[in-house]
Design an enzyme around this catalytic site. Structure first.
Site, mmCIF file in Angstrom:
data_model
loop_
_atom_site.group_PDB
_atom_site.id
_atom_site.type_symbol
_atom_site.label_atom_id
_atom_site.label_comp_id
_atom_site.label_asym_id
_atom_site.label_seq_id
_atom_site.Cartn_x
_atom_site.Cartn_y
_atom_site.Cartn_z
ATOM 1 N N CYS B 86 0.842 -1.199 0.000
ATOM 2 C CA CYS B 86 0.000 0.000 0.000
ATOM 3 C C CYS B 86 0.881 1.253 0.000
ATOM 4 C CB CYS B 86 -0.966 -0.062 1.182
ATOM 5 S SG CYS B 86 -2.372 1.056 1.012
ATOM 6 N N HIS B 206 -3.597 -5.742 0.849
ATOM 7 C CA HIS B 206 -2.994 -6.045 2.153
ATOM 8 C C HIS B 206 -3.042 -7.535 2.489
ATOM 9 C CE1 HIS B 206 -2.561 -1.869 3.568
ATOM 10 N NE2 HIS B 206 -3.626 -1.643 2.824
ATOM 11 N N GLU B 208 -1.358 -8.976 4.647
ATOM 12 C CA GLU B 208 -1.151 -9.121 6.097
ATOM 13 C C GLU B 208 -2.465 -9.090 6.873
ATOM 14 O OE1 GLU B 208 -0.616 -6.422 4.377
ATOM 15 O OE2 GLU B 208 -0.906 -4.579 5.536
#
Lengths: 80, 233
Positions: B86, B206, B208
């Protein structure tokens, strides 16, 4: 001295902000708006009295930070 | 694998990233403040998401010139592995460590939603736990994720296989003109790219944020598991 750096998206790079503004102007009834491009004006007040040196310094600043040359072009104008 | 997450003023996804890294390594990564200049002993440097320096001037532009970036450049030159997610991807492009740039989303909206990514190559430290063509879900949350580059760069990315992920429909179909599968309008649906040595990866979504069933899925876990396997020592 005052110097003005104008940063614009390159020709051919999609400018969705400009498109949206153009659309809004059309909606407001302004005729004949073919294209709208949005950019930034960055005014600097810098030390120095030599116009050429100030111009050169501002161009360096634009290349190093103020503009992203992948997507943007810039112009420098020494305002005096 | 020794990992560190770089924290700039305005970074706000570093704790999500730390959870993902802890999940695969068993310990918390080092947090590196943007003034620090010591990256010795690290295998992986992560630039996490957020709004570094308030997105002033351009997303990632100020962070790209902060003191820690000199060290990150030299870390990259020495063959270090870097993941930028990002805002981290935006910073890597602004720093010139990855080609291209991220423009305002084509529809001008901040997009906070899930998307699907198709894995374009499976022989890199970031992608080897997937197979080429695999599709996984990833959350996205950005206003400026519309990837662009000049035609030469795009040709090179395609020719050298440096596109890691493309936005796709859940069935793997990639149609760049379709907002449903390519929400931010990225050219050629590019969601993530690699450096020439495949040791630097930048991506907008993302992974994660999907690494635990409690988060709603583990779609992003292969990326982190793959890094641990690749960087074990």
């Amino acid at each position: 001295m005052k110097v003005r750096v104008t940063v614009m998206l390159k020709e051919g790079v999609l400018d969705p902000q400009g498109k949206a503004i153009g659309h809004a102007l059309h909606t407001l009834g302004f005729p004949g708006v073919n294209d709208v491009r949005v950019g930034k004006i960055i005014d600097l007040d810098v030390d120095g009295t030599d116009r050429a040196a100030v111009q050169k310094q501002a161009e360096d600043m634009a290349r190093d930070l103020l503009a992203n040359l992948v997507i943007e072009d810039f112009t420098v104008e020494v305002l005096g | 694998m020794k990992a560190a997450i770089v924290v700039f003023p305005g970074t706000n996804r570093e704790r999500d990233m730390a959870i993902a890294l802890r999940r695969v390594t068993g310990h918390m990564p080092r947090m590196v403040w943007h003034h620090e200049t010591d990256l010795t002993g690290l295998d992986l440097v992560v630039l996490a998401g957020g709004f570094s320096y308030g997105d002033y001037l351009r997303c990632g532009a100020m962070a790209a010139h902060s003191p820690v970036m000199t060290e990150i450049r030299s870390f990259a030159q020495k063959g270090g592995h870097i993941l930028g997610v990002c805002n981290g991807f935006q910073i890597l492009t602004e720093a010139g460590l990855l080609p291209g740039a991220l423009l305002r989303n084509a529809n001008l909206r901040f997009l906070s939603q899930d998307c699907h990514l198709r894995v374009e190559r499976a022989d890199t430290p970031f992608t080897h736990k997937w197979k080429k063509g695999d599709v996984f879900r990833a959350p996205m949350a950005h206003g400026d994720g519309n990837y662009t580059a000049d035609q030469n760069t795009l040709d090179r990315l395609d020719g050298e296989g440096l596109v890691a992920f493309r936005y796709a429909a859940p069935n793997g179909q990639v149609v760049a003109e379709e907002t449903a599968s390519n929400p931010n309008g990225s050219v050629n649906s590019i969601a993530g790219i690699l450096s020439e040595n495949t040791r630097i990866c930048g991506m907008m979504p993302h992974p994660e944020d999907l690494v635990d069933p409690l988060m709603g899925g583990v779609d992003g876990l292969p990326l982190f598991e793959g890094l641990v396997e690749a960087l074990v020592r």
